[in-house]
Design a protein around this motif. Sequence first.
Motif, PDB file in Angstrom:
ATOM      1  N   MET A  92      -6.377   2.761   6.923  1.00 39.22           N
ATOM      2  CA  MET A  92      -6.093   1.822   5.853  1.00 39.22           C
ATOM      3  C   MET A  92      -5.184   0.724   6.420  1.00 39.22           C
ATOM      4  SD  MET A  92      -4.278   2.526   2.159  1.00 39.22           S
ATOM      5  CE  MET A  92      -5.591   3.585   1.661  1.00 39.22           C
ATOM      6  N   THR A  93      -5.541  -0.520   6.124  1.00 32.01           N
ATOM      7  CA  THR A  93      -4.703  -1.623   6.609  1.00 32.01           C
ATOM      8  C   THR A  93      -3.450  -1.745   5.747  1.00 32.01           C
ATOM      9  OG1 THR A  93      -5.646  -3.341   5.192  1.00 32.01           O
ATOM     10  CG2 THR A  93      -6.786  -2.900   7.298  1.00 32.01           C
ATOM     11  N   GLY A  94      -2.505  -2.472   6.248  1.00 37.10           N
ATOM     12  CA  GLY A  94      -1.278  -2.704   5.494  1.00 37.10           C
ATOM     13  C   GLY A  94      -1.549  -3.425   4.189  1.00 37.10           C
ATOM     14  N   ASP A  95      -2.431  -4.424   4.218  1.00 39.21           N
ATOM     15  CA  ASP A  95      -2.752  -5.169   3.000  1.00 39.21           C
ATOM     16  C   ASP A  95      -3.423  -4.269   1.964  1.00 39.21           C
ATOM     17  OD1 ASP A  95      -1.756  -7.278   4.470  1.00 39.21           O
ATOM     18  OD2 ASP A  95      -3.659  -8.342   4.622  1.00 39.21           O
ATOM     19  N   GLU A  96      -4.320  -3.396   2.410  1.00 33.36           N
ATOM     20  CA  GLU A  96      -4.968  -2.456   1.493  1.00 33.36           C
ATOM     21  C   GLU A  96      -3.947  -1.493   0.901  1.00 33.36           C
ATOM     22  OE1 GLU A  96      -9.352  -2.195   3.653  1.00 33.36           O
ATOM     23  OE2 GLU A  96      -7.753  -0.848   4.291  1.00 33.36           O
ATOM     24  N   LEU A  97      -3.019  -1.035   1.711  1.00 40.12           N
ATOM     25  CA  LEU A  97      -1.988  -0.117   1.222  1.00 40.12           C
ATOM     26  C   LEU A  97      -1.106  -0.794   0.179  1.00 40.12           C
ATOM     27  CD1 LEU A  97      -0.582   2.624   1.324  1.00 40.12           C
ATOM     28  CD2 LEU A  97       0.773   1.774   3.256  1.00 40.12           C
ATOM     29  N   VAL A  98      -0.728  -2.042   0.419  1.00 42.77           N
ATOM     30  CA  VAL A  98       0.093  -2.782  -0.549  1.00 42.77           C
ATOM     31  C   VAL A  98      -0.656  -2.916  -1.874  1.00 42.77           C
ATOM     32  CG1 VAL A  98       1.080  -5.055  -1.083  1.00 42.77           C
ATOM     33  CG2 VAL A  98       1.488  -4.003   1.145  1.00 42.77           C
ATOM     34  N   ARG A  99      -1.940  -3.309  -1.833  1.00 48.68           N
ATOM     35  CA  ARG A  99      -2.735  -3.450  -3.064  1.00 48.68           C
ATOM     36  C   ARG A  99      -2.869  -2.115  -3.794  1.00 48.68           C
ATOM     37  NH1 ARG A  99      -5.239  -7.478  -0.132  1.00 48.68           N
ATOM     38  NH2 ARG A  99      -6.718  -6.105   0.901  1.00 48.68           N
ATOM     39  N   LEU A 100      -3.102  -1.051  -3.045  1.00 47.72           N
ATOM     40  CA  LEU A 100      -3.250   0.272  -3.642  1.00 47.72           C
ATOM     41  C   LEU A 100      -1.954   0.724  -4.315  1.00 47.72           C
ATOM     42  CD1 LEU A 100      -5.098   2.777  -3.983  1.00 47.72           C
ATOM     43  CD2 LEU A 100      -4.137   3.620  -1.862  1.00 47.72           C
ATOM     44  N   LEU A 101      -0.855   0.594  -3.608  1.00 50.29           N
ATOM     45  CA  LEU A 101       0.422   1.026  -4.182  1.00 50.29           C
ATOM     46  C   LEU A 101       0.826   0.159  -5.369  1.00 50.29           C
ATOM     47  CD1 LEU A 101       2.428   1.928  -0.952  1.00 50.29           C
ATOM     48  CD2 LEU A 101       1.332   3.481  -2.577  1.00 50.29           C
ATOM     49  N   ALA A 102       0.539  -1.138  -5.306  1.00 46.89           N
ATOM     50  CA  ALA A 102       0.846  -2.022  -6.435  1.00 46.89           C
ATOM     51  C   ALA A 102       0.027  -1.612  -7.659  1.00 46.89           C
ATOM     52  CB  ALA A 102       0.578  -3.476  -6.062  1.00 46.89           C
ATOM     53  N   ALA A 103      -1.241  -1.265  -7.439  1.00 51.27           N
ATOM     54  CA  ALA A 103      -2.089  -0.841  -8.554  1.00 51.27           C
ATOM     55  C   ALA A 103      -1.603   0.471  -9.156  1.00 51.27           C
ATOM     56  CB  ALA A 103      -3.541  -0.699  -8.088  1.00 51.27           C
ATOM     57  N   LEU A 104      -1.081   1.350  -8.337  1.00 49.86           N
ATOM     58  CA  LEU A 104      -0.601   2.650  -8.822  1.00 49.86           C
ATOM     59  C   LEU A 104       0.815   2.597  -9.389  1.00 49.86           C
ATOM     60  CD1 LEU A 104      -1.986   4.938  -5.976  1.00 49.86           C
ATOM     61  CD2 LEU A 104      -2.864   4.723  -8.315  1.00 49.86           C
ATOM     62  N   ALA A 105       1.497   1.483  -9.229  1.00 56.26           N
ATOM     63  CA  ALA A 105       2.904   1.373  -9.633  1.00 56.26           C
ATOM     64  C   ALA A 105       3.061   0.998 -11.103  1.00 56.26           C
ATOM     65  CB  ALA A 105       3.622   0.360  -8.742  1.00 56.26           C
ATOM     66  N   SER A 106       2.156   1.431 -11.947  1.00 59.76           N
ATOM     67  CA  SER A 106       2.204   1.134 -13.375  1.00 59.76           C
ATOM     68  C   SER A 106       1.921   2.402 -14.165  1.00 59.76           C
ATOM     69  CB  SER A 106       1.147   0.077 -13.714  1.00 59.76           C
ATOM     70  OG  SER A 106       0.859   0.072 -15.085  1.00 59.76           O
ATOM     71  N   PRO A 107       2.805   2.762 -15.078  1.00 62.16           N
ATOM     72  CA  PRO A 107       2.549   3.954 -15.897  1.00 62.16           C
ATOM     73  C   PRO A 107       1.245   3.844 -16.686  1.00 62.16           C
ATOM     74  CG  PRO A 107       4.800   3.187 -16.222  1.00 62.16           C
ATOM     75  CD  PRO A 107       4.110   2.163 -15.390  1.00 62.16           C
ATOM     76  N   GLN A 108       0.926   2.634 -17.173  1.00 57.96           N
ATOM     77  CA  GLN A 108      -0.306   2.465 -17.940  1.00 57.96           C
ATOM     78  C   GLN A 108      -1.533   2.681 -17.051  1.00 57.96           C
ATOM     79  OE1 GLN A 108       2.167   0.166 -17.909  1.00 57.96           O
ATOM     80  NE2 GLN A 108       2.993   0.274 -19.976  1.00 57.96           N
ATOM     81  N   ARG A 109      -1.512   2.144 -15.825  1.00 60.02           N
ATOM     82  CA  ARG A 109      -2.649   2.335 -14.936  1.00 60.02           C
ATOM     83  C   ARG A 109      -2.772   3.792 -14.507  1.00 60.02           C
ATOM     84  NH1 ARG A 109      -1.179  -3.064 -13.704  1.00 60.02           N
ATOM     85  NH2 ARG A 109       0.096  -2.546 -11.896  1.00 60.02           N
ATOM     86  N   ALA A 158      -8.211   9.795  -1.924  1.00 54.50           N
ATOM     87  CA  ALA A 158      -7.079  10.651  -1.572  1.00 54.50           C
ATOM     88  C   ALA A 158      -6.096   9.767  -0.820  1.00 54.50           C
ATOM     89  CB  ALA A 158      -7.522  11.815  -0.703  1.00 54.50           C
ATOM     90  N   LEU A 159      -4.851   9.939  -1.107  1.00 59.96           N
ATOM     91  CA  LEU A 159      -3.825   9.132  -0.465  1.00 59.96           C
ATOM     92  C   LEU A 159      -2.777  10.061   0.125  1.00 59.96           C
ATOM     93  CD1 LEU A 159      -2.632   6.321   0.076  1.00 59.96           C
ATOM     94  CD2 LEU A 159      -1.551   6.454  -2.159  1.00 59.96           C
ATOM     95  N   LEU A 160      -2.679  10.033   1.430  1.00 54.78           N
ATOM     96  CA  LEU A 160      -1.673  10.819   2.127  1.00 54.78           C
ATOM     97  C   LEU A 160      -0.760   9.840   2.843  1.00 54.78           C
ATOM     98  CD1 LEU A 160      -0.472  13.487   3.143  1.00 54.78           C
ATOM     99  CD2 LEU A 160      -2.076  13.357   5.056  1.00 54.78           C
ATOM    100  N   LEU A 161       0.468   9.777   2.390  1.00 54.96           N
ATOM    101  CA  LEU A 161       1.445   8.873   3.001  1.00 54.96           C
ATOM    102  C   LEU A 161       2.417   9.665   3.855  1.00 54.96           C
ATOM    103  CD1 LEU A 161       2.342   6.457   0.077  1.00 54.96           C
ATOM    104  CD2 LEU A 161       0.879   6.020   2.043  1.00 54.96           C
ATOM    105  N   THR A 162       2.520   9.234   5.076  1.00 50.78           N
ATOM    106  CA  THR A 162       3.505   9.805   5.998  1.00 50.78           C
ATOM    107  C   THR A 162       4.204   8.632   6.654  1.00 50.78           C
ATOM    108  OG1 THR A 162       2.011   9.799   7.895  1.00 50.78           O
ATOM    109  CG2 THR A 162       1.980  11.784   6.483  1.00 50.78           C
ATOM    110  N   PRO A 163       5.371   8.859   7.247  1.00 46.07           N
ATOM    111  CA  PRO A 163       6.004   7.760   7.967  1.00 46.07           C
ATOM    112  C   PRO A 163       5.086   7.150   9.033  1.00 46.07           C
ATOM    113  CG  PRO A 163       7.587   9.515   7.632  1.00 46.07           C
ATOM    114  CD  PRO A 163       6.250  10.042   7.181  1.00 46.07           C
ATOM    115  N   ASP A 164       4.324   7.981   9.720  1.00 43.65           N
ATOM    116  CA  ASP A 164       3.418   7.467  10.749  1.00 43.65           C
ATOM    117  C   ASP A 164       2.279   6.633  10.158  1.00 43.65           C
ATOM    118  OD1 ASP A 164       4.883   8.582  12.818  1.00 43.65           O
ATOM    119  OD2 ASP A 164       3.654  10.401  12.912  1.00 43.65           O
ATOM    120  N   SER A 165       1.704   7.084   9.040  1.00 42.29           N
ATOM    121  CA  SER A 165       0.604   6.316   8.450  1.00 42.29           C
ATOM    122  C   SER A 165       1.105   4.986   7.894  1.00 42.29           C
ATOM    123  CB  SER A 165      -0.126   7.118   7.368  1.00 42.29           C
ATOM    124  OG  SER A 165       0.690   7.337   6.239  1.00 42.29           O
ATOM    125  N   ILE A 166       2.311   4.984   7.358  1.00 44.72           N
ATOM    126  CA  ILE A 166       2.904   3.726   6.881  1.00 44.72           C
ATOM    127  C   ILE A 166       3.189   2.798   8.055  1.00 44.72           C
ATOM    128  CG2 ILE A 166       4.938   2.696   5.786  1.00 44.72           C
ATOM    129  CD1 ILE A 166       4.957   5.206   3.939  1.00 44.72           C
TER     130      ILE A 166
END
Length: 106
Positions: free
Chosen positions: A1-18, A81-89
């Motif tokens: 996953m690219t950094g830009d994709e990760l930012v978009r994904l996390l931004a989309a998930l950062a909403s209780p309504q979403r 599936a989203l697995l975040l680790t320090p290395d993947s970030i």
Amino acid sequence: MTGDELVRLLAALASPQRLRILAELAGGRRYVTELARKVGLSRPLVHAHLGKLSAAGLVTSQMELAEEGHAIRYVEATPFALLLTPDSIAAAVRTLTIPDNPKESS
């Protein structure tokens, strides 16, 4: 996953309504009016949230013709599936093209 994709994904998930919308879609596809009722939001607001979820690749939708002749938009969650680790970030950050402060790029 690219950094830009990760930012978009996390931004989309950062909403209780979403998150509520995704949780409801975990039970299967829903039409937008039904989804709005289930999560307690207006249809326009659900459409706005679905736009962000769709842009992040988390949901897909399709229009179908009802027996009565009107179009109904059905939405379903895209398996992910989203697995975040320090290395993947760290790996994703190396590919970022989105500036730290978007206002600086204007």
